[in-house]
Write an enzyme that holds these catalytic residues in place. Structure first.
Site, PDB file in Angstrom:
ATOM      1  N   HIS A  96      19.860   7.669 -40.357  1.00  0.00           N
ATOM      2  CA  HIS A  96      19.419   8.280 -39.113  1.00  0.00           C
ATOM      3  C   HIS A  96      17.917   8.568 -39.201  1.00  0.00           C
ATOM      4  CE1 HIS A  96      23.545   8.603 -38.193  1.00  0.00           C
ATOM      5  NE2 HIS A  96      23.767   9.867 -38.487  1.00  0.00           N
ATOM      6  N   CYS A 106      25.693  15.141 -40.551  1.00  0.00           N
ATOM      7  CA  CYS A 106      24.657  14.288 -41.173  1.00  0.00           C
ATOM      8  C   CYS A 106      23.271  14.492 -40.563  1.00  0.00           C
ATOM      9  CB  CYS A 106      25.051  12.820 -41.063  1.00  0.00           C
ATOM     10  SG  CYS A 106      25.667  12.323 -39.452  1.00  0.00           S
TER      11      CYS A 106
END
Lengths: 349, 349
Positions: A251, A131
């Site tokens: 994130h 990710c």
């Protein structure tokens, strides 16, 4: 005209990413004929709604993949290692969201905005990158394409959902305990199954995944190695420090880059990013516009802000890159790969 | 033998840093004759306990500094600008914890472990650096002294207490609201008085202090400019990205450095840090030992972990630096400067 439907298996259907995978398949109207929801023995039997129909989750076995066209795996590396080749043997193309095959030479590692053409080279398995890598390379690709890219130094700010549903629950439970003035109990983070656990609520943990012999964590090495593979350049210098933080989703990354061209302005970087697929430029400091984990959550794109030139190095720039780790960082990128397989007739080899 | 006592004024005694200042003076047995607690008109009249005695906080005016030997200012830049010179005129030496005079050529900017000798050059005012700068230069000094230092790229992970008591309260209130499933109200962060406010609970805000014309925030420029001044080297390249995060105390920093010597090992960096005053090396990845904001809070030292060599640049190293922003980042560093003034007979000019 009817759209052809495909037999799709989702392996790890009951997990945090599996849930987002199903949401994404539904939202993007993925052309499904039969949908098979698979999981570990433990989660088998659960019922999951998809487009108004109730599906019963079945235990994933080699035979589960008979007649499957596309299998989306996100049940952990060991499940992928045990079953991905079984699925391929039975004619499925696997899009694998674990680290099991990412660095294999004959497995394409793909972020469609960056290297869609690599999908064509698959031998049955296409790997979905980590990710934190996906959002970074998506933001860097338009810059690399126009101005070259020689160096990346990234410090990450990563959400707990990257460590799964148990970590999400742990942050919630710890935060509640802390605000009641109670002791926080730590059993999952930084790494499930590791010797030591530390509270993540109102804290920062500079460890994501296990440590390697060279002092870097596996997460940091994923960012380093996967970036070079996806961007097709072994010579880009990449360094990473990965930190887990107390937010649930998306994130963020503080990224320093050096480009190969000189005399490039912030405006030119802005322009390259604005015209890129899947990127949203949110960079207007006069009005305090920049992406945050909360503003990016639930969205498919990669958001970039705080673009500025280094004060000493005329080829250096700083960026702030934010994206939903469960969507572009996982489910949406996997579904994009599946869409590309269909669109380009790359399902059959 | 009796220890001589000094008349000490604490300006901003009712604030987050002021409170820590008093705690630190008490804990370190600072030789106080008279203690004067000063504040804005609004907070005057409050009662504060110090070493078992109750003190009444008085409004700070020019006359407040008559007979004062040492004045510790932490009531904001405008108060320092209005009153520091008045205090000096009346014979006090000012240790100023605001950004008012930090970059003035005739004001020493001091972290005692780094440049204590600069205190001797004072003209009545010594400036305490910004919290995020202090902990970084404290960690970098022993490395610079042994191996040279040419470049610093830092991404910060900063606690809300750096923005004062209202920001601490805002994080607490927002986190409680979020966990009850309610909307979060944002009125303070990222910057009190700015146009827009965003939730900090379960989020990350890439803005600390106001934006400058060059695209950097004032906090980032403080780290850049103060580092060069404290380390006595205009030629160190420094870049910073400063991010506010949802924890209460202690800043963490992901610091990439380039040293001037080649062929230096992690063990040699470890050794330099281990032998340095005020630094605690917490770096044992086999046992998952590294500092975190929670582990550093309430302690005076600067904690360093995750030391590792860059994989591409043989002069590059990565560090994770954590310290209590209210103690070493503010109160303790100010009291250290005051101790040094006494110890070295630098009070009188």
């Amino acid at each position: 005209m009817t759209v052809q439907g495909y037999n799709v298996a989702v392996v790890g259907a009951t997990g945090a990413v599996g849930e987002k995978m199903l949401e994404t398949l539904s939202k993007k109207n993925f052309p499904i004929n039969e949908l098979h929801l698979l999981s570990s023995k433990r989660s088998a039997g659960k019922e999951i709604e998809f487009n108004g129909e109730t599906h019963i989750v079945k235990e994933a076995t080699p035979e589960s993949f008979e007649g499957i066209d596309i299998a989306l795996f996100s049940a952990g590396g060991s499940v992928s290692k045990a079953l991905a080749h079984e699925a391929v043997k039975r004619g499925a193309v696997v899009v694998d969201n674990t680290s099991a095959f990412r660095m294999d030479k004959d497995v394409p590692l793909v972020v469609p905005e960056v290297n869609e053409e690599d999908i064509a080279k698959h031998n049955g398995i296409i790997a979905n990158p980590n990710c934190s890598t996906i959002q970074m390379v998506a933001a860097l690709k338009p810059i690399q394409a126009k101005f070259g890219l020689s160096r990346v130094i990234v410090s990450t700010y990563q959400a707990v959902s990257g460590a799964g549903a148990k970590a999400v629950n742990e942050l919630q439970t710890q935060a509640e305990a802390y605000l009641r003035g109670e002791e926080m109990e730590a059993n999952i983070l930084p790494v499930s199954g590791e010797k030591n656990h530390y509270p993540i609520a109102f804290n920062a943990l500079p460890q994501i995944d296990v440590f390697q012999d060279n002092g870097y964590t596996f997460e940091e090495m994923k960012m380093i190695n996967e970036t070079k593979k996806i961007m097709h350049d072994e010579h880009i210098n990449v360094a990473a420090t990965c930190v887990r933080l107390p937010f649930f989703t998306s994130h963020a990354e503080s990224v320093y880059i050096e480009i190969t061209e000189d005399n490039i302005s912030v405006e030119q970087i802005h322009e390259a990013l604005s015209n890129a697929d899947g990127i949203v430029l949110e960079d207007d400091i006069t009005n305090q516009v920049y992406p945050t984990p909360q503003s990016a959550s639930g969205k498919s794109e990669v958001f970039v802000g705080r673009v500025r030139k280094d004060l000493d190095n005329s080829r250096g720039f700083h960026l702030w890159v934010v994206s939903d780790n469960l969507l572009k960082g996982a489910a949406w990128n996997s579904v994009q790969i599946a869409e590309s397989l269909i669109k380009n007739n790359w399902l059959q080899k």
